[in-house]
Structures are given as structure tokens and as C-alpha cells.
Design an enzyme around this catalytic site. Structure first.
Site, PDB file in Angstrom:
ATOM      1  N   HIS A 211       0.853  -1.193   0.000  1.00 36.09           N
ATOM      2  CA  HIS A 211       0.000   0.000   0.000  1.00 36.09           C
ATOM      3  C   HIS A 211       0.890   1.245   0.000  1.00 36.09           C
ATOM      4  O   HIS A 211       1.705   1.436   0.900  1.00 36.09           O
ATOM      5  CB  HIS A 211      -0.904  -0.002   1.233  1.00 36.09           C
ATOM      6  CG  HIS A 211      -1.920   1.094   1.218  1.00 36.09           C
ATOM      7  ND1 HIS A 211      -3.148   0.970   0.622  1.00 36.09           N
ATOM      8  CD2 HIS A 211      -1.848   2.359   1.697  1.00 36.09           C
ATOM      9  CE1 HIS A 211      -3.815   2.113   0.749  1.00 36.09           C
ATOM     10  NE2 HIS A 211      -3.047   2.981   1.391  1.00 36.09           N
ATOM     11  N   SER A 212       0.725   2.085  -0.993  1.00 41.60           N
ATOM     12  CA  SER A 212       1.501   3.338  -1.045  1.00 41.60           C
ATOM     13  C   SER A 212       0.732   4.418  -0.297  1.00 41.60           C
ATOM     14  O   SER A 212      -0.463   4.591  -0.502  1.00 41.60           O
ATOM     15  CB  SER A 212       1.693   3.770  -2.493  1.00 41.60           C
ATOM     16  OG  SER A 212       2.316   2.739  -3.219  1.00 41.60           O
ATOM     17  N   CYS A 214      -1.251   7.380   0.985  1.00 40.74           N
ATOM     18  CA  CYS A 214      -2.150   8.359   0.343  1.00 40.74           C
ATOM     19  C   CYS A 214      -2.837   9.088   1.481  1.00 40.74           C
ATOM     20  O   CYS A 214      -3.875   8.644   1.994  1.00 40.74           O
ATOM     21  CB  CYS A 214      -3.162   7.664  -0.551  1.00 40.74           C
ATOM     22  SG  CYS A 214      -4.374   8.804  -1.263  1.00 40.74           S
ATOM     23  N   THR A 274      -5.234  11.542 -14.466  1.00 44.22           N
ATOM     24  CA  THR A 274      -4.148  11.303 -13.503  1.00 44.22           C
ATOM     25  C   THR A 274      -2.828  10.997 -14.195  1.00 44.22           C
ATOM     26  O   THR A 274      -1.752  11.253 -13.657  1.00 44.22           O
ATOM     27  CB  THR A 274      -4.521  10.158 -12.531  1.00 44.22           C
ATOM     28  OG1 THR A 274      -3.497  10.012 -11.557  1.00 44.22           O
ATOM     29  CG2 THR A 274      -4.717   8.832 -13.248  1.00 44.22           C
ATOM     30  N   ASP A 286       4.447   6.849 -13.030  1.00 42.33           N
ATOM     31  CA  ASP A 286       4.569   6.219 -11.711  1.00 42.33           C
ATOM     32  C   ASP A 286       6.039   6.274 -11.314  1.00 42.33           C
ATOM     33  O   ASP A 286       6.878   5.651 -11.951  1.00 42.33           O
ATOM     34  CB  ASP A 286       4.071   4.752 -11.762  1.00 42.33           C
ATOM     35  CG  ASP A 286       3.869   4.183 -10.356  1.00 42.33           C
ATOM     36  OD1 ASP A 286       3.006   3.310 -10.189  1.00 42.33           O
ATOM     37  OD2 ASP A 286       4.581   4.646  -9.432  1.00 42.33           O
ATOM     38  N   ARG A 288       7.381   5.447  -8.381  1.00 39.03           N
ATOM     39  CA  ARG A 288       7.727   4.664  -7.185  1.00 39.03           C
ATOM     40  C   ARG A 288       8.829   3.654  -7.480  1.00 39.03           C
ATOM     41  O   ARG A 288       8.944   3.134  -8.568  1.00 39.03           O
ATOM     42  CB  ARG A 288       6.476   3.929  -6.677  1.00 39.03           C
ATOM     43  CG  ARG A 288       5.435   4.832  -6.077  1.00 39.03           C
ATOM     44  CD  ARG A 288       4.175   4.064  -5.743  1.00 39.03           C
ATOM     45  NE  ARG A 288       3.444   3.667  -6.949  1.00 39.03           N
ATOM     46  CZ  ARG A 288       2.295   2.991  -6.911  1.00 39.03           C
ATOM     47  NH1 ARG A 288       1.760   2.630  -5.757  1.00 39.03           N
ATOM     48  NH2 ARG A 288       1.670   2.662  -8.032  1.00 39.03           N
ATOM     49  N   THR A 309      -3.429  -6.945  -5.480  1.00 38.78           N
ATOM     50  CA  THR A 309      -3.255  -5.766  -6.338  1.00 38.78           C
ATOM     51  C   THR A 309      -4.006  -5.947  -7.650  1.00 38.78           C
ATOM     52  O   THR A 309      -4.249  -7.083  -8.089  1.00 38.78           O
ATOM     53  CB  THR A 309      -1.767  -5.490  -6.648  1.00 38.78           C
ATOM     54  OG1 THR A 309      -1.657  -4.249  -7.353  1.00 38.78           O
ATOM     55  CG2 THR A 309      -1.157  -6.613  -7.499  1.00 38.78           C
ATOM     56  N   LYS A 314       3.084  -3.585 -10.224  1.00 45.56           N
ATOM     57  CA  LYS A 314       3.622  -3.912  -8.893  1.00 45.56           C
ATOM     58  C   LYS A 314       4.228  -5.313  -8.905  1.00 45.56           C
ATOM     59  O   LYS A 314       5.294  -5.548  -8.323  1.00 45.56           O
ATOM     60  CB  LYS A 314       2.515  -3.860  -7.846  1.00 45.56           C
ATOM     61  CG  LYS A 314       2.177  -2.453  -7.395  1.00 45.56           C
ATOM     62  CD  LYS A 314       1.191  -2.492  -6.224  1.00 45.56           C
ATOM     63  CE  LYS A 314       0.831  -1.085  -5.801  1.00 45.56           C
ATOM     64  NZ  LYS A 314      -0.248  -1.073  -4.805  1.00 45.56           N
TER      65      LYS A 314
HETATM   66  N1  LIG Z   1       0.473  11.405  -8.723  1.00 43.22           N
HETATM   67  C1  LIG Z   1      -0.752  10.940  -8.330  1.00 43.22           C
HETATM   68  N2  LIG Z   1      -0.802  10.005  -7.339  1.00 43.22           N
HETATM   69  C2  LIG Z   1      -2.034   9.564  -6.989  1.00 43.22           C
HETATM   70  C3  LIG Z   1      -3.230  10.023  -7.571  1.00 43.22           C
HETATM   71  N3  LIG Z   1      -4.282   9.398  -6.946  1.00 43.22           N
HETATM   72  C4  LIG Z   1      -3.721   8.559  -6.031  1.00 43.22           C
HETATM   73  N4  LIG Z   1      -2.383   8.678  -6.073  1.00 43.22           N
HETATM   74  C5  LIG Z   1      -1.360   7.948  -5.348  1.00 43.22           C
HETATM   75  O1  LIG Z   1      -1.333   6.626  -5.875  1.00 43.22           O
HETATM   76  C6  LIG Z   1      -0.897   5.755  -4.882  1.00 43.22           C
HETATM   77  C7  LIG Z   1      -1.963   4.683  -4.759  1.00 43.22           C
HETATM   78  O2  LIG Z   1      -1.455   3.634  -5.393  1.00 43.22           O
HETATM   79  P1  LIG Z   1      -1.996   2.167  -5.086  1.00 43.22           P
HETATM   80  O3  LIG Z   1      -3.139   2.170  -4.128  1.00 43.22           O
HETATM   81  O4  LIG Z   1      -0.785   1.402  -4.722  1.00 43.22           O
HETATM   82  O5  LIG Z   1      -2.661   1.836  -6.430  1.00 43.22           O
HETATM   83  P2  LIG Z   1      -2.012   1.151  -7.661  1.00 43.22           P
HETATM   84  O6  LIG Z   1      -0.542   1.327  -7.721  1.00 43.22           O
HETATM   85  O7  LIG Z   1      -2.763   1.701  -8.775  1.00 43.22           O
HETATM   86  O8  LIG Z   1      -2.265  -0.407  -7.509  1.00 43.22           O
HETATM   87  P3  LIG Z   1      -3.314  -1.297  -6.707  1.00 43.22           P
HETATM   88  O9  LIG Z   1      -4.163  -0.427  -5.819  1.00 43.22           O
HETATM   89  O10 LIG Z   1      -2.432  -2.215  -5.918  1.00 43.22           O
HETATM   90  O11 LIG Z   1      -4.129  -2.005  -7.738  1.00 43.22           O
HETATM   91  C8  LIG Z   1      -0.751   6.549  -3.596  1.00 43.22           C
HETATM   92  O12 LIG Z   1       0.610   6.931  -3.424  1.00 43.22           O
HETATM   93  C9  LIG Z   1      -1.613   7.771  -3.871  1.00 43.22           C
HETATM   94  O13 LIG Z   1      -1.150   8.927  -3.161  1.00 43.22           O
HETATM   95  C10 LIG Z   1      -3.129  10.995  -8.606  1.00 43.22           C
HETATM   96  O14 LIG Z   1      -4.120  11.430  -9.202  1.00 43.22           O
HETATM   97  N5  LIG Z   1      -1.884  11.408  -8.957  1.00 43.22           N
HETATM   98 ZN   LIG Z   2      -5.365   7.653  -2.853  1.00 45.69          ZN
END
Ligand SMILES: Nc1nc2c(ncn2[C@@H]2O[C@H](COP(=O)(O)OP(=O)(O)OP(=O)(O)O)[C@@H](O)[C@H]2O)c(=O)[nH]1
Ligand SMILES: [Zn+2]
Length: 354
Positions: A211-212, A214, A274, A286, A288, A309, A314
Site C-alpha cells: 500500500h503506497s 495516500c 491522472t 509512476d 515509485r 493488487t 507492482k
Molecule cells: N500522482 C498521483 N498520485 C495519486 C493520484 N491518486 C492517487 N495517487 C497515489 O497513488 C498511490 C496509490 O497507489 P496504489 O493504491 O498502490 O494503487 P495502484 O498502484 O494503482 O495499484 P493497486 O491499488 O495495488 O491495484 C498513492 O501513493 C496515492 O497517493 C493521482 O491522481 N496522482
Molecule cells: Zn489515494
């Protein structure tokens, strides 16, 4: 014998502090003044003859109609914008910040010039991202600097191998009263990465959620994304599986930081999605480094995992760092009117299985 000195990750930490204060730094052959934080007096001292060109990322340069200079599909490649006399660079913020494009439409025309020391320029753009700032600098080969470092210092600063376990304790949580929290010291400055161990190893690969962070979703209940519900659902699924790990990575904004994410949100308010919002700011879609999560799993002694996920990126990112993802477990949560476009964009433009 002039051997290159050992990379010094502390130099990168000092340089991040300098950038945030609006002070100039030197990376190899380039002196750089950050546009986002430098004040007019510092700009005057750094560039008294007002000739310093501006270093931007290709993604941002393209929005300034400098597409001819953009390496194909590499939004965070360096581009140097000539200090043409007809352009009012006052402070450079209109060049650096795409949020201002609607208010300052008739900028330019701009001319790109050859990027001197491209590796140093690329390292500067990367350091701005790690500092959570706009990737935009005035550049002079012979300018003054408060901190001097090399691209290798920045690599060392970001190297996940320097991650280590700093502390661990029991942490009863709503879905698992026997959970254990583990904090990992990260070299990238403020905020430690965290793992929550739920249940007990049972000889099977743990169910893992990467989980990143947010802040808007995890802490404020944002409806703009699916992070908050995903976090809660992941804890519940791992508890029901009987054994698993939640990895909570301080990689806010897909690695560009909270301030830049909110800039991306402001661009989304202007109609960009986005993906385009990130590249207009001059960042990768992305940014990360999933090597950090792999290092955490390594320190926890877990190599084979089942991963919650919808993001094949990932799976690839972890496998590229030696983790064996034996199963991708879908992690889809119901949409709402505020996040359905965001999720549709991830499905249509970044390969998410939604
Ligand atoms: N730059 C950016 N980051 C975003 C945005 N919306 C959400 N995030 C970031 O995206 C990340 C969320 O990523 P995850 O929940 O890991 O989602 P994912 O990588 O798409 O993959 P899964 O949820 O595992 O399917 C967090 O760091 C949020 O802060 C956006 O519009 N722009
Ligand atoms: Zn978010």
C-alpha cells in the site's frame, strides 16, 4: 591519485534541505537554483546577468511546445530551455508550474538548447522529485552553490539496500488484535516505511498488500481515489487469510510527494487525467521504486508471496527485485462518482486489471 570519492548519501540529504530553502546546489558540472523555492534576491545573486537557461523535464517541456526536444515517452528526461531575451522569465514559475498555464497562455516561443552534462541534469530532476518539489531549475556551469554533490550521492541516498529494521512492537488493530508493527529506517528522509504482520506463518506464502501512502485517502476519507477503502479491505482480507503482511510505503503520490500530488489534483480540476497531470508536471506516470518493498520483504524473510493488487506493474516491480509473486489476488473496490474516472484511466492507460 585522484580516485572518485565514495558516494555520500548524507550529501543528498543536505541538498534536499538546501532545495527546500531555495538555495543553489551543485551536481557535478552544473550549479542549479530551484525555481519553486528561490526568491528574487537569490536569483539575482545566482544569475546577475540574467542569462541562465532553465532545466525542465521533457514532460513539462512538451506542454511548452518543446515536443521536438522530448525523448520519446520519457517524461522525466532533461530539457534545457534557452534564456531567450523575448521571454519574461521573472522567477521562472510560469515555466515551472503547469497550474499557471491557463493564466499565462502566451508564453514563448521557447527554444531548447543542448543539455550540458545530461547525467547531472537527470540527477537534479530526480532530486527535486525526492524533495517533493517541481523539477525545474535555473542552471549555470559556473554558479555559486551551498551544497555540492554528485549523481552517485543521489543514487546512494535512494538505494533501498540501506533500509533497515528500526523497531517492532505489538499493535492490535480493528481487523487483527494480534498484529505486529515493524518500522524501517529509510534513507530518503522524513517518514519511515512500515509493515504490519498479521497472523502467524503457516508454511504458505503470506498474503501481502503493497500500500503506497495516500494521506488524502488513508486519513481524510478522500473519495477521489480508492486508497482508503483498499487499505481497510486489505487488512480484513489478510486477517481472514490467517497470515499476511501489509506493507505501508511512504511513497505518497506514486512517488512525487503530497504537494506535487495536490498540484496534479489541481490539473485534474482543469480537466487533465491522472496520467497527463503527472507528465505535465514533468514526472513519470509512476515514480515509485518497488525495490523498497522488496527490501522490506527480504528483511522480513519473505521471498514467495501472494499479492493483493490490480496493478501488474507492482508484480513486475517486485519480481524485478527477486520477490516471487506466486499469485496476484485482485483487489477491486466499488467505485464512486468522484473516483470512477481515475480508476477508468488506470484501467485504460496504465494496464490495471479492473
Ligand atoms: N500522482 C498521483 N498520485 C495519486 C493520484 N491518486 C492517487 N495517487 C497515489 O497513488 C498511490 C496509490 O497507489 P496504489 O493504491 O498502490 O494503487 P495502484 O498502484 O494503482 O495499484 P493497486 O491499488 O495495488 O491495484 C498513492 O501513493 C496515492 O497517493 C493521482 O491522481 N496522482
Ligand atoms: Zn489515494
Amino acid at each position: 591519485m585522484t580516485g572518485a570519492r565514495q558516494p555520500d548519501p548524507k550529501a543528498a540529504a543536505r541538498a534536499i534541505d538546501a532545495l527546500r530553502r531555495g538555495w543553489p546546489i551543485r551536481i557535478g558540472a552544473l550549479a542549479l537554483l530551484p525555481i519553486e523555492t528561490a526568491d528574487p534576491l537569490r536569483l539575482e545573486a545566482f544569475d546577475p546577468t540574467a542569462e541562465a537557461p532553465v532545466l525542465l523535464s521533457a514532460g513539462r517541456a512538451e506542454t511548452l511546445k518543446l515536443a521536438n526536444q522530448r525523448e520519446a515517452a520519457v517524461p522525466d528526461a532533461p530539457v534545457l530551455v534557452d534564456r531567450a531575451p523575448w521571454i519574461d522569465f521573472a522567477g521562472g514559475t510560469a515555466l515551472a508550474d503547469p497550474q499557471l498555464d491557463l493564466a499565462t497562455p502566451l508564453k514563448g516561443p521557447f527554444r531548447a538548447i543542448e543539455v550540458v552534462s545530461p547525467d547531472d541534469a537527470r540527477a537534479a530532476l530526480r532530486l527535486a522529485r525526492v524533495a517533493g518539489m517541481l523539477p525545474a531549475f535555473f542552471v549555470r556551469p559556473d554558479g555559486p552553490a551551498e551544497v555540492t554533490l554528485t549523481a552517485a550521492d543521489i543514487d546512494a541516498h535512494e538505494d533501498a539496500i540501506r533500509l533497515s529494521i528500526a523497531a517492532r512492537a505489538r499493535l492490535p488493530v480493528a481487523h487483527a488484535e494480534d498484529a505486529e508493527i515493524v518500522a524501517f529506517r529509510t534513507p530518503e528522509g522524513p517518514g519511515e516505511h512500515v509493515a504490519l504482520l498479521i497472523g502467524a506463518p503457516n508454511g504458505q506464502p503470506p498474503l501481502v498488500r503493497l500500500h503506497s501512502e495516500c494521506l488524502t485517502g488513508d486519513a481524510l476519507g478522500s473519495l477521489k481515489c480508492d486508497c482508503g477503502p483498499q487499505l481497510d479491505a486489505a487488512l480484513k482480507a489478510i486477517a481472514q487469510a490467517g497470515w499476511g503482511i501489509l506493507l505501508y510505503l511512504r511513497q505518497e503520490g506514486r512517488g512525487i510527494g503530497l504537494v506535487n500530488k495536490l498540484r496534479a489534483y489541481a490539473l485534474q480540476d482543469q480537466g487533465f487525467d491522472t496520467v497527463d497531470a503527472n507528465t505535465r508536471l514533468g514526472f513519470a506516470i509512476d515514480a515509485r521504486d518497488f525495490g523498497v518493498a522488496a527490501r522490506m520483504l527480504d528483511l522480513l524473510g519473505q521471498r514467495d508471496i501472494r499479492l493483493l493488487t490490480n496493478n501488474p506493474g507492482k508484480v513486475q516491480g517486485l519480481e524485478a527485485h527477486g520477490i516471487n509473486v506466486v499469485e496476484r489476488v485482485p483487489h477491486f473496490l466499488p467505485t464512486n462518482p468522484h473516483n470512477e474516472h481515475y480508476l477508468a484511466t488506470k484501467r485504460d492507460r496504465t494496464g490495471h486489471q479492473l
